[in-house]
Design an enzyme around this catalytic site. Sequence first.
Site, PDB file in Angstrom:
ATOM      1  N   TYR A  45       0.845  -1.190   0.000  1.00 34.10           N
ATOM      2  CA  TYR A  45       0.000   0.000   0.000  1.00 34.10           C
ATOM      3  C   TYR A  45       0.886   1.247   0.000  1.00 34.10           C
ATOM      4  O   TYR A  45       2.080   1.180   0.304  1.00 34.10           O
ATOM      5  CB  TYR A  45      -0.889   0.031   1.242  1.00 34.10           C
ATOM      6  CG  TYR A  45      -1.934  -1.055   1.317  1.00 34.10           C
ATOM      7  CD1 TYR A  45      -2.278  -1.838   0.216  1.00 34.10           C
ATOM      8  CD2 TYR A  45      -2.612  -1.297   2.515  1.00 34.10           C
ATOM      9  CE1 TYR A  45      -3.246  -2.821   0.304  1.00 34.10           C
ATOM     10  CE2 TYR A  45      -3.585  -2.285   2.612  1.00 34.10           C
ATOM     11  CZ  TYR A  45      -3.898  -3.045   1.504  1.00 34.10           C
ATOM     12  OH  TYR A  45      -4.860  -4.012   1.594  1.00 34.10           O
ATOM     13  N   SER A  46       0.282   2.393  -0.286  1.00 31.97           N
ATOM     14  CA  SER A  46       1.081   3.611  -0.260  1.00 31.97           C
ATOM     15  C   SER A  46       1.622   3.881   1.132  1.00 31.97           C
ATOM     16  O   SER A  46       2.727   4.399   1.296  1.00 31.97           O
ATOM     17  CB  SER A  46       0.269   4.816  -0.761  1.00 31.97           C
ATOM     18  OG  SER A  46      -0.920   4.977  -0.019  1.00 31.97           O
ATOM     19  N   GLU A  47       0.852   3.515   2.180  1.00 34.67           N
ATOM     20  CA  GLU A  47       1.352   3.601   3.556  1.00 34.67           C
ATOM     21  C   GLU A  47       0.740   2.517   4.424  1.00 34.67           C
ATOM     22  O   GLU A  47      -0.361   2.018   4.141  1.00 34.67           O
ATOM     23  CB  GLU A  47       1.036   4.965   4.209  1.00 34.67           C
ATOM     24  CG  GLU A  47       1.876   6.116   3.725  1.00 34.67           C
ATOM     25  CD  GLU A  47       1.154   6.984   2.719  1.00 34.67           C
ATOM     26  OE1 GLU A  47       1.781   7.911   2.169  1.00 34.67           O
ATOM     27  OE2 GLU A  47      -0.040   6.733   2.475  1.00 34.67           O
ATOM     28  N   VAL A  48       1.475   2.175   5.482  1.00 37.93           N
ATOM     29  CA  VAL A  48       1.033   1.274   6.541  1.00 37.93           C
ATOM     30  C   VAL A  48       1.386   1.948   7.864  1.00 37.93           C
ATOM     31  O   VAL A  48       2.415   2.637   7.948  1.00 37.93           O
ATOM     32  CB  VAL A  48       1.749  -0.092   6.425  1.00 37.93           C
ATOM     33  CG1 VAL A  48       1.543  -0.938   7.671  1.00 37.93           C
ATOM     34  CG2 VAL A  48       1.261  -0.848   5.194  1.00 37.93           C
ATOM     35  N   HIS A  77      -3.916  10.278   4.729  1.00 36.09           N
ATOM     36  CA  HIS A  77      -4.808   9.119   4.810  1.00 36.09           C
ATOM     37  C   HIS A  77      -4.392   8.128   5.889  1.00 36.09           C
ATOM     38  O   HIS A  77      -5.259   7.525   6.538  1.00 36.09           O
ATOM     39  CB  HIS A  77      -4.982   8.494   3.415  1.00 36.09           C
ATOM     40  CG  HIS A  77      -4.343   7.165   3.186  1.00 36.09           C
ATOM     41  ND1 HIS A  77      -3.019   7.031   2.813  1.00 36.09           N
ATOM     42  CD2 HIS A  77      -4.846   5.909   3.260  1.00 36.09           C
ATOM     43  CE1 HIS A  77      -2.744   5.755   2.660  1.00 36.09           C
ATOM     44  NE2 HIS A  77      -3.827   5.049   2.926  1.00 36.09           N
TER      45      HIS A  77
END
Length: 306
Positions: A45-48, A77
């Site tokens: 994902y783009s971030e975790v 997000h």
Amino acid sequence: MNSLPYITVDVFTSTRFEGNPLAVMSDAGGISDAAMQKIAAEFGYSEVTFVLPPENPQNTARVRIFTPTMEIPFAGHPNVGTAYVLGQQSEIFGRPIGDTLRLEEKAGLVEVALQRSEGRVTAATIRAPRPLEVEDTIPDAVIAGCISIDPASIRKDTHVPVFVSVGLKFAVAELESLEALAAASPNINGFQAAARSVTGSHDFSLFLYVRPAATPWKIRARMFAPLDNVIEDPATGSASAALSAYLVSLLPEADISRHVTIEQGVEMGRRSIIELDVVKKAGTVTDVTISGTCVPVMKGEIILRD
């Protein structure tokens, strides 16, 4: 610890499988930095996010944010989604969950207001942790080379391409039409050249947008960060906040409040809606908030040891 529970949510949407997906580890104590980075790369994902006990007991939690390749100080997000996940719990680290969370992050303290409907948390509003910073301008040719467009498609009547930040830096550029925005296609060689010549680092994140003449505060956007293994991001709250703050800073009024709606991810089939409120006083942007809804998608556990 043999396993690590997680939950994923789609952020900046109320429709499952739209918006921007986020994986949240809500009790990540004892996980090493290297393991966090590997887990983030595994999700893709783009971030975790990884939630840890706060360093200051007056705060709610410490949150660390990882992209597939590195830890970052702040992002929109991940904060909205993490707050939503924590808000579903009755307590965190032995303390009850209230309507306001205080999250310790590398960019500073992030305040979050939970929004409820019929007693359930449905959305969150976060406050950008740092004032607006406007940095170097960027040549049109660099932007065009990153996304394979004609430099003439870049609008410059409001501003030239420039770096802006409220906690995380982005290159922002306005395009002339939705057609030009849809035609944008990331060129990895262009991004690598931009990183070498403009930022002097391995990273270059580009936020493109279009402002309709009839509704200039309802903006359509796309964000590309292929050097961070994020070819395109469905929703980028930190970039949206930086852009909104910058546009309000350019208004002639010294004192003004402006609501901004940014639609992103449409071209990816993951439509996202980011709501922002910007306050300017005495000629300076003093406050930027980012709001969004979330919907849960998956939950499970990461196996750390057999």
